[in-house]
Design an enzyme around this catalytic site. Structure first.
Site, PDB file in Angstrom:
ATOM      1  N   ASN A   1      12.298  15.249  -9.175  1.00 27.88           N
ATOM      2  CA  ASN A   1      12.291  16.278  -8.142  1.00 27.88           C
ATOM      3  C   ASN A   1      10.888  16.872  -8.090  1.00 27.88           C
ATOM      4  O   ASN A   1      10.477  17.565  -9.012  1.00 27.88           O
ATOM      5  CB  ASN A   1      13.338  17.349  -8.505  1.00 27.88           C
TER       6      ASN A   1
ATOM      7  N   LYS B   1       9.774  19.113  -6.106  1.00 27.13           N
ATOM      8  CA  LYS B   1       9.723  20.511  -5.663  1.00 27.13           C
ATOM      9  C   LYS B   1       8.633  20.663  -4.582  1.00 27.13           C
ATOM     10  O   LYS B   1       8.435  19.739  -3.804  1.00 27.13           O
ATOM     11  CB  LYS B   1       9.522  21.449  -6.859  1.00 27.13           C
TER      12      LYS B   1
ATOM     13  N   HIS C   1      20.240  23.141  -6.231  1.00 24.60           N
ATOM     14  CA  HIS C   1      19.314  23.265  -7.368  1.00 24.60           C
ATOM     15  C   HIS C   1      19.234  24.741  -7.752  1.00 24.60           C
ATOM     16  O   HIS C   1      19.325  25.618  -6.886  1.00 24.60           O
ATOM     17  CB  HIS C   1      17.934  22.731  -6.973  1.00 24.60           C
TER      18      HIS C   1
ATOM     19  N   GLU D   1      16.864  26.611  -8.323  1.00 26.60           N
ATOM     20  CA  GLU D   1      15.853  27.376  -7.575  1.00 26.60           C
ATOM     21  C   GLU D   1      16.371  27.753  -6.192  1.00 26.60           C
ATOM     22  O   GLU D   1      16.022  28.807  -5.657  1.00 26.60           O
ATOM     23  CB  GLU D   1      14.543  26.563  -7.499  1.00 26.60           C
TER      24      GLU D   1
ATOM     25  N   GLU E   1      21.870  21.451 -15.370  1.00 26.76           N
ATOM     26  CA  GLU E   1      20.513  21.959 -15.558  1.00 26.76           C
ATOM     27  C   GLU E   1      20.572  23.415 -16.009  1.00 26.76           C
ATOM     28  O   GLU E   1      20.619  24.326 -15.178  1.00 26.76           O
ATOM     29  CB  GLU E   1      19.734  21.878 -14.247  1.00 26.76           C
TER      30      GLU E   1
ATOM     31  N   GLY F   1      11.460  24.093 -16.376  1.00 24.89           N
ATOM     32  CA  GLY F   1      10.047  24.465 -16.254  1.00 24.89           C
ATOM     33  C   GLY F   1       9.558  25.366 -17.373  1.00 24.89           C
ATOM     34  O   GLY F   1       8.488  25.957 -17.280  1.00 24.89           O
TER      35      GLY F   1
ATOM     36  N   SER G   1      13.093  20.451 -18.464  1.00 22.80           N
ATOM     37  CA  SER G   1      12.013  20.066 -19.373  1.00 22.80           C
ATOM     38  C   SER G   1      12.202  18.688 -20.001  1.00 22.80           C
ATOM     39  O   SER G   1      11.906  18.487 -21.177  1.00 22.80           O
ATOM     40  CB  SER G   1      11.800  21.145 -20.440  1.00 22.80           C
TER      41      SER G   1
HETATM   42  P1  PGA Z   1      11.603  20.608 -15.163  1.00 23.32           P
HETATM   43  O1  PGA Z   1      12.512  20.812 -13.886  1.00 23.32           O
HETATM   44  O2  PGA Z   1      11.771  19.169 -15.590  1.00 23.32           O
HETATM   45  O3  PGA Z   1      10.215  20.903 -14.707  1.00 23.32           O
HETATM   46  O4  PGA Z   1      12.098  21.555 -16.204  1.00 23.32           O
HETATM   47  C1  PGA Z   1      13.804  20.261 -13.825  1.00 23.32           C
HETATM   48  C2  PGA Z   1      14.441  20.543 -12.501  1.00 23.32           C
HETATM   49  O5  PGA Z   1      14.205  21.616 -11.941  1.00 23.32           O
HETATM   50  O6  PGA Z   1      15.214  19.708 -11.989  1.00 23.32           O
END
Ligand code: PGA
Length: 249
Positions: free
Chosen positions: A9, A11, A95, A97, A167, A173, A213
């Site tokens: 992803n 983003k 997601h 976010e 997740e 992140g 992560s």
């Molecule tokens: P990340 O993000 O691997 O940067 O932690 C995962 C995600 O948001 O799907």
């Protein structure tokens, strides 16, 4: 036997030129991949160049979100049919976010999932608890609510076409990965929910990805868990070499 999925992803990163350069680097590194499905989710503006760049490769392209209505006066939104038309094969839904910053709800996620299925592509439904929810002993309650809200009123056959991504928000992140055991425990719980809402057979076929992560150096440990069917990768998916080494876990 569930076929693993490694999904990236991006983003809100990468221009069209950057997307082209990325796939020029990624394609040779994963061209012979047969052990898993590979999905990359660029931003809307880079979908067309990405679809073009992965033609004839094992990579498929996903969108990061969509609207649940087929069309209408929804400024700034994109429908399932538009994404299929652009060459997308999958779409990330809800997601964290989107939930945190854009007010995504389980109800709307459900509507999007139905629209994505009706349009013939694969929804990847994201669920996951906040740190305070985990520490407050509410993880299962949150996962159960997000799962049942997201898949509400799907038929068994429809349910079998979705991918689920666990997740934990505190791991996204942050560099703070859930241990493989923590992830597997949440996956087991989600699979039980799936068995209760649908059938044990449908639940056994459900692919559950871990996200938060995921990096080249922790993917092996995660994939060693029978409950973990793949990964949804954010930051590390932005680098073609890092993503390829996750794909080739
Ligand atoms: P990340 O993000 O691997 O940067 O932690 C995962 C995600 O948001 O799907």
């Amino acid at each position: 036997m569930r076929r693993p999925v490694i999904a990236g992803n991006w983003k809100m990163y990468k221009t069209q030129a950057e997307a082209r350069a990325y796939f020029s680097a990624l394609v040779p590194l994963v061209r012979s991949c047969v052990h898993c499905d590979i999905i990359v989710a660029p931003p809307f503006t880079a979908l067309a160049v990405s679809v073009e760049a992965v033609k004839g490769t094992p990579i498929s392209i996903a969108a990061q979100d969509m609207h649940g209505e087929p069309e209408g006066a929804f400024t700034g939104e994109v429908s399932a049919a538009m994404l299929v038309d652009a060459g997308c094969r999958a779409v990330i839904i809800a997601h964290s976010e989107r939930r945190q910053f854009f007010g995504e709800t389980d109800e709307r996620a459900n509507k999007k999932i139905k629209a994505a299925l009706a349009a013939g592509f694969t929804p990847i439904l994201c669920v996951g608890e906040l740190l305070a929810e985990r520490e407050g002993g509410k993880m299962e309650e949150v996962l159960a609510r997000q799962f049942s809200g997201g898949v509400a009123a799907l038929t068994g056959a429809e349910f079998s076409r979705i991918i689920l991504a666990y997740e934990p928000v505190w791991a996204i992140g942050t560099g703070r990965t859930a241990t493989p055991e923590m992830a597997a425990e949440a996956h087991r719980f989600l699979r039980q929910q799936a068995a209760a809402s649908f059938t044990p057979e449908r639940a056994a076929g459900l692919r559950i990805l871990y996200g938060g992560s995921v990096k080249p150096d922790n993917i092996k440990g995660l994939m060693a868990q029978v409950e973990i069917d793949g990964a949804l990768v954010g930051g590390a998916s932005l680098n073609a070499e890092a993503f390829a080494s996750i794909v080739n876990f």
